[in-house]
Design an enzyme around this catalytic site. Structure first.
Site, PDB file in Angstrom:
ATOM      1  N   GLN A  84       0.822  -1.215   0.000  1.00  0.00           N
ATOM      2  CA  GLN A  84       0.000   0.000   0.000  1.00  0.00           C
ATOM      3  C   GLN A  84       0.846   1.250   0.000  1.00  0.00           C
ATOM      4  O   GLN A  84       0.363   2.332  -0.246  1.00  0.00           O
ATOM      5  CB  GLN A  84      -0.922   0.057   1.230  1.00  0.00           C
ATOM      6  CG  GLN A  84      -1.853  -1.109   1.387  1.00  0.00           C
ATOM      7  CD  GLN A  84      -1.188  -2.237   2.144  1.00  0.00           C
ATOM      8  OE1 GLN A  84       0.025  -2.254   2.318  1.00  0.00           O
ATOM      9  NE2 GLN A  84      -1.982  -3.206   2.586  1.00  0.00           N
ATOM     10  N   SER A  85       2.124   1.082   0.323  1.00  0.00           N
ATOM     11  CA  SER A  85       2.985   2.269   0.376  1.00  0.00           C
ATOM     12  C   SER A  85       3.505   2.632  -0.997  1.00  0.00           C
ATOM     13  O   SER A  85       4.528   3.285  -1.125  1.00  0.00           O
ATOM     14  CB  SER A  85       4.159   2.034   1.313  1.00  0.00           C
ATOM     15  OG  SER A  85       3.697   1.542   2.526  1.00  0.00           O
TER      16      SER A  85
END
Ligand code: PLP
Length: 300
Positions: free
Chosen positions: A115-116
């Site tokens: 998700q980063s």
């Protein structure tokens, strides 16, 4: 003169964000090599092209292909950032690792697209900013960036970086692991994440249309499959230019860069981002030992 960064994020310009970020790499610098592409004169079934690395070729050898008008492209040698942990993984960790260290992380286990991704893309933007300051990538020049795409994060990061820094760069990404629809979805979601960081005034700069030009590999296949002759092509490029490619990822970008620099848009600079892939070669050497033997191809 370099145009002022046009996209402000959270009231700050992207340039400010980059200068306030803590990085893993001491410097964003990377080597850029220029490759010339000549028709091959060897008898068939020889490779179609002969390559020459104009940056490393000795002057006395005449730097084959050094004449004006010879098709050429640049390779951004991020594969040299580290012997093994290099390429776009080093760029992604550039912004992420200091963040993780600050939170007390001692070990990092990665498992594909995380998700980063928008934080990872910031590392790629640092590369765009660095390149845009080099005289050979002068801002007014048309630059056509070529990159191979797994999740597509690197490609979107490059394109966002270019738009945010006011550069007239195009990004072409070769799709290797997914369908066009999935890449476009990933692109939308990364852009919307990124807009979340931005001041509303600048949302129009990054429109809703895609930024990246997604293209199929000239010889599409299931992800990770290696076709006959591809390891030989990587060996040829390594022998002629000193640049190590892998048949899964970086050979695909190389082929695209060769096509583009020989095509219509020849006034634009074509620059391939070398995304690394060195570690993957060890696995391939175990899977295809016959292609890696010293005598493969009849060449030592
Ligand atoms: C991981 C990797 C990619 C994929 O990068 P994305 O940002 O996921 O598109 C491409 N090439 C090489 C060599 C890689 O190691």
């Amino acid at each position: 003169m370099r145009p002022a960064p046009v996209l402000a994020a959270g009231g700050r310009t992207v340039g400010n964000i980059l200068s306030a970020t803590e990085w893993m790499l001491p410097s964003p610098a990377t080597q850029v090599h220029t490759i010339s592409v000549l028709p091959s004169h060897s008898p068939s079934p020889a490779p179609q092209f002969a390559f020459s690395n104009l940056t490393t070729a000795s002057k006395s050898s005449g730097g084959k292909g050094d004449q004006q008008g010879t098709p050429r492209f640049d390779v951004v040698r991020d594969d040299l950032l580290h012997p093994l942990a290099n390429g776009n993984k080093a760029r992604k960790l550039d912004a992420l690792l200091p963040l993780l260290r600050r939170r007390g992380a001692t070990d990092v286990i990665t498992c594909g697209g995380c998700q980063s991704a928008h934080a990872a893309a910031v590392g790629v933007m640092r590369l765009v900013e660095h390149l845009s300051c080099l005289s050979s990538f002068h801002n007014d020049e048309e630059v056509h960036i070529v990159v191979d795409a797994g999740t597509g994060t690197t490609a979107v990061g490059l394109a966002l970086g270019a738009v945010c820094l006011g550069l007239h760069w195009r990004v072409t990404a070769v799709m290797l692991a997914d369908t066009l629809e999935r890449y476009q979805e990933q692109e939308k979601s990364l852009i919307s994440d990124f807009k979340g960081l931005c001041h509303e005034d600048c949302h129009h700069l990054v429109g809703t249309d895609g930024l990246v030009h997604w293209v199929d590999r000239s010889s599409p296949r299931r992800f990770g499959k290696v076709l006959g002759g591809e390891i030989a092509s990587c060996r040829q490029v390594a022998r002629q230019t000193g640049i190590l490619l892998d048949p899964v990822y970086t050979l695909a970008a190389w082929e695209q860069a060769v096509d583009l620099c020989r095509g219509d848009g020849r006034e634009a600079k074509v620059a391939m981002i070398h995304t690394g892939g060195t570690l993957g070669l060890f696995g391939l050497a175990q899977r295809y030992p016959q292609h890696f033997a010293a005598t493969a191809n009849g060449q030592a």
